[in-house]
Design a protein around this motif. Structure first.
Motif, PDB file in Angstrom:
ATOM      1  N   VAL A  82       0.836  -1.207   0.000  1.00 29.01           N
ATOM      2  CA  VAL A  82       0.000   0.000   0.000  1.00 29.01           C
ATOM      3  C   VAL A  82       0.867   1.252   0.000  1.00 29.01           C
ATOM      4  O   VAL A  82       0.625   2.203  -0.760  1.00 29.01           O
ATOM      5  N   ASN A  83       1.892   1.253   0.832  1.00 29.21           N
ATOM      6  CA  ASN A  83       2.764   2.426   0.919  1.00 29.21           C
ATOM      7  C   ASN A  83       3.622   2.595  -0.325  1.00 29.21           C
ATOM      8  O   ASN A  83       3.811   3.718  -0.825  1.00 29.21           O
ATOM      9  N   GLU A  84       4.163   1.476  -0.840  1.00 26.52           N
ATOM     10  CA  GLU A  84       4.995   1.552  -2.043  1.00 26.52           C
ATOM     11  C   GLU A  84       4.210   2.106  -3.228  1.00 26.52           C
ATOM     12  O   GLU A  84       4.758   2.843  -4.055  1.00 26.52           O
ATOM     13  N   MET A  85       2.925   1.732  -3.316  1.00 24.33           N
ATOM     14  CA  MET A  85       2.110   2.144  -4.465  1.00 24.33           C
ATOM     15  C   MET A  85       1.384   3.455  -4.222  1.00 24.33           C
ATOM     16  O   MET A  85       0.676   3.945  -5.109  1.00 24.33           O
ATOM     17  N   GLY A  86       1.549   4.042  -3.035  1.00 24.41           N
ATOM     18  CA  GLY A  86       0.911   5.324  -2.732  1.00 24.41           C
ATOM     19  C   GLY A  86      -0.600   5.264  -2.772  1.00 24.41           C
ATOM     20  O   GLY A  86      -1.264   6.216  -3.220  1.00 24.41           O
ATOM     21  N   LEU A  87      -1.167   4.171  -2.282  1.00 27.16           N
ATOM     22  CA  LEU A  87      -2.610   3.964  -2.410  1.00 27.16           C
ATOM     23  C   LEU A  87      -3.438   4.744  -1.402  1.00 27.16           C
ATOM     24  O   LEU A  87      -4.627   4.957  -1.614  1.00 27.16           O
ATOM     25  N   ARG A  88      -2.848   5.137  -0.290  1.00 25.42           N
ATOM     26  CA  ARG A  88      -3.622   5.899   0.693  1.00 25.42           C
ATOM     27  C   ARG A  88      -4.138   7.209   0.079  1.00 25.42           C
ATOM     28  O   ARG A  88      -5.264   7.637   0.353  1.00 25.42           O
ATOM     29  N   ALA A  89      -3.330   7.812  -0.753  1.00 29.67           N
ATOM     30  CA  ALA A  89      -3.749   9.070  -1.388  1.00 29.67           C
ATOM     31  C   ALA A  89      -4.909   8.849  -2.350  1.00 29.67           C
ATOM     32  O   ALA A  89      -5.664   9.782  -2.650  1.00 29.67           O
ATOM     33  N   ASP A  90      -5.051   7.619  -2.836  1.00 29.79           N
ATOM     34  CA  ASP A  90      -6.151   7.306  -3.754  1.00 29.79           C
ATOM     35  C   ASP A  90      -7.400   6.827  -3.022  1.00 29.79           C
ATOM     36  O   ASP A  90      -8.397   6.466  -3.655  1.00 29.79           O
ATOM     37  N   GLY A  91      -7.353   6.796  -1.689  1.00 28.75           N
ATOM     38  CA  GLY A  91      -8.532   6.414  -0.917  1.00 28.75           C
ATOM     39  C   GLY A  91      -8.590   4.956  -0.536  1.00 28.75           C
ATOM     40  O   GLY A  91      -9.677   4.454  -0.184  1.00 28.75           O
ATOM     41  N   PHE A  92      -7.467   4.260  -0.566  1.00 26.48           N
ATOM     42  CA  PHE A  92      -7.477   2.840  -0.182  1.00 26.48           C
ATOM     43  C   PHE A  92      -7.875   2.697   1.275  1.00 26.48           C
ATOM     44  O   PHE A  92      -7.348   3.362   2.155  1.00 26.48           O
ATOM     45  N   GLU A  93      -8.809   1.783   1.544  1.00 25.30           N
ATOM     46  CA  GLU A  93      -9.193   1.457   2.909  1.00 25.30           C
ATOM     47  C   GLU A  93      -9.711   0.028   2.959  1.00 25.30           C
ATOM     48  O   GLU A  93     -10.273  -0.477   1.980  1.00 25.30           O
ATOM     49  N   TYR A  94      -9.504  -0.619   4.074  1.00 24.78           N
ATOM     50  CA  TYR A  94     -10.015  -1.975   4.237  1.00 24.78           C
ATOM     51  C   TYR A  94     -11.528  -1.918   4.420  1.00 24.78           C
ATOM     52  O   TYR A  94     -12.036  -1.128   5.221  1.00 24.78           O
ATOM     53  N   GLN A  95     -12.232  -2.769   3.684  1.00 24.60           N
ATOM     54  CA  GLN A  95     -13.690  -2.740   3.760  1.00 24.60           C
ATOM     55  C   GLN A  95     -14.277  -4.080   3.318  1.00 24.60           C
ATOM     56  O   GLN A  95     -13.648  -4.834   2.563  1.00 24.60           O
ATOM     57  N   PRO A  96     -15.503  -4.397   3.788  1.00 24.34           N
ATOM     58  CA  PRO A  96     -16.192  -5.612   3.348  1.00 24.34           C
ATOM     59  C   PRO A  96     -17.002  -5.332   2.087  1.00 24.34           C
ATOM     60  O   PRO A  96     -17.262  -4.168   1.733  1.00 24.34           O
ATOM     61  N   PHE A  97     -17.431  -6.404   1.438  1.00 23.34           N
ATOM     62  CA  PHE A  97     -18.249  -6.280   0.235  1.00 23.34           C
ATOM     63  C   PHE A  97     -19.466  -7.199   0.348  1.00 23.34           C
ATOM     64  O   PHE A  97     -19.413  -8.225   1.034  1.00 23.34           O
ATOM     65  N   PRO A  98     -20.571  -6.819  -0.289  1.00 23.50           N
ATOM     66  CA  PRO A  98     -21.789  -7.640  -0.192  1.00 23.50           C
ATOM     67  C   PRO A  98     -21.630  -8.959  -0.946  1.00 23.50           C
ATOM     68  O   PRO A  98     -21.377  -8.960  -2.151  1.00 23.50           O
ATOM     69  N   VAL A  99     -21.736 -10.054  -0.231  1.00 21.89           N
ATOM     70  CA  VAL A  99     -21.495 -11.379  -0.798  1.00 21.89           C
ATOM     71  C   VAL A  99     -22.740 -12.245  -0.650  1.00 21.89           C
ATOM     72  O   VAL A  99     -23.397 -12.230   0.395  1.00 21.89           O
ATOM     73  N   ARG A 100     -23.048 -13.004  -1.706  1.00 17.83           N
ATOM     74  CA  ARG A 100     -24.127 -13.998  -1.657  1.00 17.83           C
ATOM     75  C   ARG A 100     -23.534 -15.343  -2.064  1.00 17.83           C
ATOM     76  O   ARG A 100     -22.930 -15.451  -3.134  1.00 17.83           O
ATOM     77  N   LEU A 101     -23.701 -16.325  -1.215  1.00 18.61           N
ATOM     78  CA  LEU A 101     -23.053 -17.623  -1.399  1.00 18.61           C
ATOM     79  C   LEU A 101     -24.011 -18.638  -2.011  1.00 18.61           C
ATOM     80  O   LEU A 101     -25.163 -18.766  -1.577  1.00 18.61           O
ATOM     81  N   TRP A 102     -23.496 -19.397  -2.992  1.00 21.01           N
ATOM     82  CA  TRP A 102     -24.270 -20.428  -3.678  1.00 21.01           C
ATOM     83  C   TRP A 102     -23.476 -21.733  -3.698  1.00 21.01           C
ATOM     84  O   TRP A 102     -22.255 -21.732  -3.647  1.00 21.01           O
ATOM     85  N   ASP A 103     -24.196 -22.830  -3.802  1.00 17.30           N
ATOM     86  CA  ASP A 103     -23.569 -24.140  -3.925  1.00 17.30           C
ATOM     87  C   ASP A 103     -24.589 -25.080  -4.550  1.00 17.30           C
ATOM     88  O   ASP A 103     -25.705 -25.217  -4.019  1.00 17.30           O
ATOM     89  N   VAL A 104     -24.253 -25.707  -5.673  1.00 13.94           N
ATOM     90  CA  VAL A 104     -25.231 -26.583  -6.332  1.00 13.94           C
ATOM     91  C   VAL A 104     -25.608 -27.763  -5.440  1.00 13.94           C
ATOM     92  O   VAL A 104     -26.677 -28.368  -5.611  1.00 13.94           O
ATOM     93  N   TYR A 105     -24.749 -28.097  -4.469  1.00 19.69           N
ATOM     94  CA  TYR A 105     -25.059 -29.189  -3.544  1.00 19.69           C
ATOM     95  C   TYR A 105     -25.754 -28.692  -2.278  1.00 19.69           C
ATOM     96  O   TYR A 105     -26.127 -29.493  -1.423  1.00 19.69           O
ATOM     97  N   GLY A 106     -25.913 -27.372  -2.144  1.00 18.59           N
ATOM     98  CA  GLY A 106     -26.612 -26.816  -1.000  1.00 18.59           C
ATOM     99  C   GLY A 106     -25.879 -26.956   0.312  1.00 18.59           C
ATOM    100  O   GLY A 106     -26.501 -26.861   1.375  1.00 18.59           O
ATOM    101  N   GLU A 107     -24.564 -27.153   0.290  1.00 15.02           N
ATOM    102  CA  GLU A 107     -23.798 -27.374   1.524  1.00 15.02           C
ATOM    103  C   GLU A 107     -23.098 -26.110   2.011  1.00 15.02           C
ATOM    104  O   GLU A 107     -23.101 -25.823   3.209  1.00 15.02           O
ATOM    105  N   LYS A 108     -22.501 -25.347   1.093  1.00 18.10           N
ATOM    106  CA  LYS A 108     -21.733 -24.168   1.488  1.00 18.10           C
ATOM    107  C   LYS A 108     -22.322 -22.884   0.928  1.00 18.10           C
ATOM    108  O   LYS A 108     -21.645 -21.857   0.857  1.00 18.10           O
ATOM    109  N   GLY A 109     -23.576 -22.954   0.544  1.00 20.66           N
ATOM    110  CA  GLY A 109     -24.267 -21.789   0.032  1.00 20.66           C
ATOM    111  C   GLY A 109     -25.708 -22.157  -0.270  1.00 20.66           C
ATOM    112  O   GLY A 109     -26.121 -23.309  -0.116  1.00 20.66           O
ATOM    113  N   MET A 110     -26.472 -21.176  -0.712  1.00 17.29           N
ATOM    114  CA  MET A 110     -27.845 -21.449  -1.116  1.00 17.29           C
ATOM    115  C   MET A 110     -27.851 -22.386  -2.318  1.00 17.29           C
ATOM    116  O   MET A 110     -26.993 -22.255  -3.207  1.00 17.29           O
ATOM    117  N   PRO A 111     -28.781 -23.333  -2.378  1.00 17.32           N
ATOM    118  CA  PRO A 111     -28.807 -24.251  -3.523  1.00 17.32           C
ATOM    119  C   PRO A 111     -29.012 -23.490  -4.833  1.00 17.32           C
ATOM    120  O   PRO A 111     -29.892 -22.627  -4.926  1.00 17.32           O
TER     121      PRO A 111
END
Length: 507
Positions: A82-111
Motif C-alpha cells: 500500500v505504501n509503495e504504491m501510494g494507495l492511501r492518497a487514492d482512498g485505499f481502505e479496508y472494507q467488506p463487500f456484499p457477498v451472496r453464497l451459492w452451492d449446487v449441492y446446498g452445503e456451502k451456500g444457497m442451492p
C-alpha cells in the motif's frame, strides 16, 4: 479499487493502470501459472466492480473467496505494498463487500438449481458424456417434450420421458425418425450415473431466476455472487456445463442494451480449460458466438486459466482486457506457449515481453486493456493492488450466518417438487390400469348375463358395455389430452423456444 470513476488494477511505476467501466464488458483474461497471484487479481477486480455498482458472479475453486464479505486487516506485506504504491492518497481502505453464497449441492451456500428442460439437450449431452448418436436421440426426446409441452424438471422426469417415448417409438418414427430402444436404454444408464454424481440435487426447483443476480444492494454496491465449486470441480463436465447454462440464461433472457456506461454483470469462469476440454465442435462454435454477442446484453465475461492456450483462438480474440501473470517454461511446448502469449500483446519497446513473462514475481503481471476508444494499450509490467477485503477462508459459523441473512435465502433454500412429467405419467398409467380393470369387470358381467340365458339381459349388457367404453374413452382422452397435456403446458407457457446453447426460454 474504484478510483476517479475507473477501475484501478495495478501500477507500473508511478502510472496507474485502469479499466474503464464502459470497456469492462469487452471481456478479458486472467492467466498465469499456479501460485503467481491470479486469485488475488480476481479478488481485487471483483471488489472494484462491486464498488462501482456492477454485479459479479464468480466460481470459487479453492474456497478462499467467501471472505470478500469481511474487511481486510493490516499486515506487514499488505501495508508495505500500500505504501509503495501510494494507495492511501487514492482512498485505499479496508472494507467488506456484499457477498451472496451459492452451492449446487446446498452445503456451502444457497442451492443453485436449474431444470432439465431449461438446461436443454446440448449441454445435458455433455454432462452425460453421450456419443453423437445418443446426443441426437436426446435432442429428439427434448423436441417431443417441447412439442407436447411436457415439463422436465428433474432426473426422474427425464427417465419417465425416456420410458414414455420408448413405449411409443413406432408412433413417433414417421414424425421424428427412428428411435432405437437400445439407445434410449443407454441414455437412461447415463442419467442414473449422473444421479450418482449428485445431479438429483441440482436439477430441480426453484430454479435460479437470472434476474436475481442483478439486483443491487441498498448501499449502491453490486452484489458479489460466489459459487462454491470445491466439490463441483471433481466433476469437470458438470461444472463446465452448469456455468455455460448460466451464461446461456443471461444471453437468452437479458434485453439488448447496446453500449452501456458500465456492465450489468461481470461473469468470471475459473479453471476455464474445463469449459473447452473435450467439447464438441458444435458447442465450441456456439460458445464463441455467445461470447461475441453477450456484450450487447451488458455482460462481461472473464476467463481465468493457467495458460492462454487453454482458450480457443475464436474466443481468445474476443478478450480485450488481459492480465497475464508469470508463466513457467520447462519444456519446448511450454516455451512455445510463452512466445504465443507474448505475441498476443501489443509490444512495449521498453522490454522484451517474452523474457519478462518468465521473470514476473508473485503479484506482478503484464497488463494490456482497452482505452476509452476501445484500442488495446501497449503492454505494461505492473504490480497488482492488494485487496481491501480479508484473505483466507471463511469459518463455518460465519458462512452459515451469511447464507441465512441473504435476502434470497427463503426463496431458494427449500426445494419444491411440483407436478411435472413424472407425476402426470404416473397418473396416466393409473388411469390406464383403472380403465383396463373396468373393461375386465364389464366382460365378466357380460359373461354372467350370457350364462343367465336372458336375451334381453345380454342386449342390455352390450348396450351398457358400449356406453361404458365410450365414457372410458372420453375420460382417457380428457385425462391424457387435458390433465396430462394442458396442465403441464400451463406450467411451461404457451410458446417454447431454445437458444444458441439449447437452453429453454419463453417469448
Amino acid at each position: 479499487m474504484f478510483h476517479d470513476q475507473k477501475i484501478l488494477i495495478g501500477r507500473s511505476g508511478e502510472e496507474g493502470l485502469y479499466i474503464y467501466p464502459k470497456m469492462a464488458n469487452r471481456h478479458g483474461l486472467i492467466a498465469g501459472a499456479t501460485g503467481t497471484g491470479k486469485t488475488v487479481t480476481l479478488r481485487v477486480f471483483a471488489e472494484s466492480l462491486s464498488d462501482c455498482g456492477v454485479s459479479v458472479f464468480l466460481a470459487d475453486a479453492k474456497g478462499d473467496l467467501a471472505t470478500l464479505c469481511n474487511a481486510g486487516t493490516a499486515s506487514e506485506n499488505i501495508e508495505k505494498r500500500v505504501n509503495e504504491m501510494g494507495l492511501r492518497a487514492d482512498g485505499f481502505e479496508y472494507q467488506p463487500f456484499p457477498v451472496r453464497l451459492w452451492d449446487v449441492y446446498g452445503e456451502k451456500g444457497m442451492p443453485l438449481r436449474t431444470t432439465i428442460s431449461e438446461m436443454g439437450p446440448l449441454l445435458l449431452s455433455r454432462v452425460m458424456d453421450l456419443n453423437p448418436t445418443q446426443s441426437d436421440v436426446l435432442t429428439v426426446i427434448f423436441r417431443i417434450a417441447d412439442d407436447e409441452q411436457l415439463l422436465l424438471i428433474d432426473t426422474k422426469d427425464l427417465k419417465a420421458m425416456l420410458s414414455y417415448v420408448g413405449e411409443r417409438a413406432n408412433e413417433y418414427a414417421l414424425t421424428y425418425g427412428n428411435i432405437s430402444k437400445q439407445t434410449l436404454a443407454a441414455i437412461t444408464r447415463s442419467v442414473v450415473a449422473m444421479e450418482s454424481e449428485g445431479a438429483d440435487l441440482f436439477f430441480g426447483e426453484p430454479a435460479l431466476d437470472i434476474r436475481d443476480l442483478l439486483v443491487p444492494e441498498t448501499t449502491g454496491k453490486g452484489p458479489i455472487h460466489i459459487l462454491d465449486c470445491q466439490k463441483l470441480m471433481t466433476h469437470p463436465r458438470i461444472y463446465a456445463s452448469f456455468l455455460l447454462w448460466m451464461l446461456s440464461e443471461l444471453f437468452e433472457n437479458l434485453p439488448e442494451e447496446g453500449d452501456l456506461e458500465q456492465p450489468k454483470l461481470v461473469f468470471f469462469f475459473d479453471e476455464a480449460h474445463m469449459l473447452f476440454d473435450g467439447a464438441p465442435k458444435v458447442l465450441l462454435e456456439k460458445i464463441e458466438q455467445v461470447v461475441k454477442l453477450i456484450r450487447s446484453k451488458g455482460v462481461g465475461v472473464y476467463f481465468i486459466t493457467q495458460n492462454p492456450r487453454d482458450i480457443p483462438d475464436g474466443v481468445l480474440a474476443q478478450l480485450g482486457n488481459k492480465i497475464q501473470h508469470a508463466l513457467r517454461a520447462y519444456t519446448p511446448s511450454e516455451q512455445k506457449a510463452i512466445k504465443a502469449a507474448a505475441d498476443s500483446f501489443r509490444a512495449n519497446p521498453d522490454f522484451d515481453t517474452k523474457s519478462v513473462l518468465t521473470e514476473l514475481g508473485i503479484g506482478e503481471a503484464l497488463i494490456s486493456v482497452l482505452d476509452e476508444s476501445g484500442v488495446p494499450t501497449i503492454v505494461k509490467r505492473a504490480k497488482i493492488l492488494p485487496p481491501q477485503s480479508a484473505l483466507g477462508a471463511l469459518d463455518d459459523a460465519s458462512r452459515s450466518q451469511l447464507i441465512r441473512s441473504c435476502p434470497l435465502f427463503h426463496k431458494y433454500m427449500e426445494s419444491i417438487d411440483r407436478d411435472s412429467a413424472y407425476e402426470f405419467m404416473q397418473r396416466r398409467n393409473m388411469e390406464i390400469e383403472a380403465a383396463k380393470a373396468a373393461e375386465q369387470e364389464e366382460r365378466e358381467t357380460q359373461r354372467s348375463s350370457s350364462r343367465a340365458g336372458t336375451s334381453l339381459g345380454t342386449k342390455v349388457a352390450r348396450s351398457a358395455g358400449s356406453t361404458v367404453g365410450r365414457e372410458l374413452g372420453k375420460a382417457m382422452g380428457s385425462a391424457i389430452g387435458g390433465s396430462f397435456g394442458k396442465k403441464i403446458g400451463g406450467n411451461m407457457g404457451s410458446t417454447l423456444g431454445r437458444g444458441l446453447l439449447g437452453s429453454l426460454f419463453k417469448f
